[in-house]
Design a protein around this motif. Structure first.
Motif, PDB file in Angstrom:
ATOM      1  N   TRP A 180      -8.569  -3.161  -1.417  1.00  9.85           N
ATOM      2  CA  TRP A 180      -7.310  -3.768  -1.831  1.00  9.85           C
ATOM      3  C   TRP A 180      -6.149  -2.793  -1.633  1.00  9.85           C
ATOM      4  N   THR A 191       0.841   0.842  -6.074  1.00 10.84           N
ATOM      5  CA  THR A 191       0.402   0.350  -4.777  1.00 10.84           C
ATOM      6  C   THR A 191       1.000  -1.000  -4.404  1.00 10.84           C
ATOM      7  N   VAL A 192       1.799  -1.577  -5.285  1.00 14.82           N
ATOM      8  CA  VAL A 192       2.417  -2.862  -4.958  1.00 14.82           C
ATOM      9  C   VAL A 192       3.916  -2.693  -4.752  1.00 14.82           C
ATOM     10  N   THR A 237      -2.692  -3.249   0.592  1.00 14.90           N
ATOM     11  CA  THR A 237      -1.340  -3.239   0.035  1.00 14.90           C
ATOM     12  C   THR A 237      -0.505  -2.070   0.551  1.00 14.90           C
ATOM     13  N   THR A 238      -1.133  -0.942   0.839  1.00 14.11           N
ATOM     14  CA  THR A 238      -0.380   0.215   1.323  1.00 14.11           C
ATOM     15  C   THR A 238      -0.415   0.344   2.846  1.00 14.11           C
ATOM     16  N   ARG A 239      -1.188  -0.520   3.496  1.00 16.70           N
ATOM     17  CA  ARG A 239      -1.305  -0.529   4.955  1.00 16.70           C
ATOM     18  C   ARG A 239      -1.705   0.843   5.492  1.00 16.70           C
ATOM     19  N   SER A 254       6.189  -3.961 -11.173  1.00 18.39           N
ATOM     20  CA  SER A 254       5.521  -3.003 -10.293  1.00 18.39           C
ATOM     21  C   SER A 254       6.122  -1.607 -10.319  1.00 18.39           C
ATOM     22  N   THR A 261       6.809  -5.300  -3.656  1.00 17.61           N
ATOM     23  CA  THR A 261       7.542  -6.205  -4.534  1.00 17.61           C
ATOM     24  C   THR A 261       8.740  -5.532  -5.199  1.00 17.61           C
ATOM     25  N   THR A 296       2.161   6.937  -3.990  1.00 19.15           N
ATOM     26  CA  THR A 296       0.841   6.451  -3.623  1.00 19.15           C
ATOM     27  C   THR A 296       0.087   7.531  -2.838  1.00 19.15           C
TER      28      THR A 296
END
Length: 221
Positions: A36, A137-138, A40-42, A151, A141, A185
């Protein structure tokens, strides 16, 4: 001038003696949460740790080993802990990279090493903060007003997640300037422009850390 980043693959045995305190170990896990986080962080990086001691004597057999400090869940424990790198290499389900500090960052750390290491040792055994890790990590948003409050993390050092601990240690050691560590992150750490041009993957199939050492960051003079 364009800096050429070199990504090499070596075994841990080939590089263990070259690691220095303050270097970063990056991990790319295969757990559900790690997958996941990659989404989210690619990025391929899901966790980071700091090399804190090298050539530590193992009294049971007289051999030396390297030690890292990290905020994680490992071996039945959860929180900030000292871990033996050779054991992490043997047991980790995923990829591992060694990110050596660059010359300028190394010089800054050398001038402020007491603050850097004192800070890290004082965090040992503090709880693991899974919720702030989730929030960090989001970041996609953060530009949406209604979701930003959900977030965007405020700094809270009563408990730690991995990159939060590393970022604050870097700030304490004046490797980087002021940063909201609770919003950093694992891939952010890898992208700070404080590392050597060459990094080494020592576990897993070859994978590139996109943006490694490319993010301009104010280091202390």
């Amino acid at each position: 001038m364009i800096t050429v980043v070199q990504h090499q693959q070596r075994s841990y045995a080939q590089i263990r003696e070259q690691m220095q305190p303050g270097d970063i170990i990056a991990f790319g896990g295969n757990s559900l949460f790690s997958k996941w986080a990659k989404l989210t962080t690619r990025s391929v990086v899901t966790h980071v740790a700091v090399v804190i001691k090298t050539k530590v004597l193992d009294e049971s057999d007289g051999r030396y080993f390297n030690q890292a400090i990290e905020a994680t869940s490992y071996n039945g424990k959860c929180g900030v802990m000292l871990t033996r790198l050779s054991e992490r290499v043997a047991n980790y389900d995923g990829d591992m990279w060694w990110l050596p500090l660059g010359n300028k960052a190394r010089a800054n750390l050398e001038s402020n090493k007491n603050a850097f290491f004192d800070f890290l040792f004082k965090q040992n055994h503090k709880p693991y903060d899974i919720w702030q890790l989730f929030g960090s990590t989001v970041d996609a948003t953060d530009s949406i007003p209604l979701l930003k409050e959900m977030s965007l993390n405020s700094e809270d050092f009563s408990s730690w997640f991995c990159s939060e601990l590393v970022a604050e240690a870097m700030e304490q050691g004046k490797i980087i300037g002021s940063v909201n560590a609770s919003e950093v992150t694992p891939i952010d750490i890898c992208r700070f422009n404080v590392f050597d041009d060459q990094y080494v993957q020592f576990r897993g199939e070859s994978k590139t850390i996109t943006g490694y050492n490319s993010m301009p960051f104010n280091t202390w003079q």
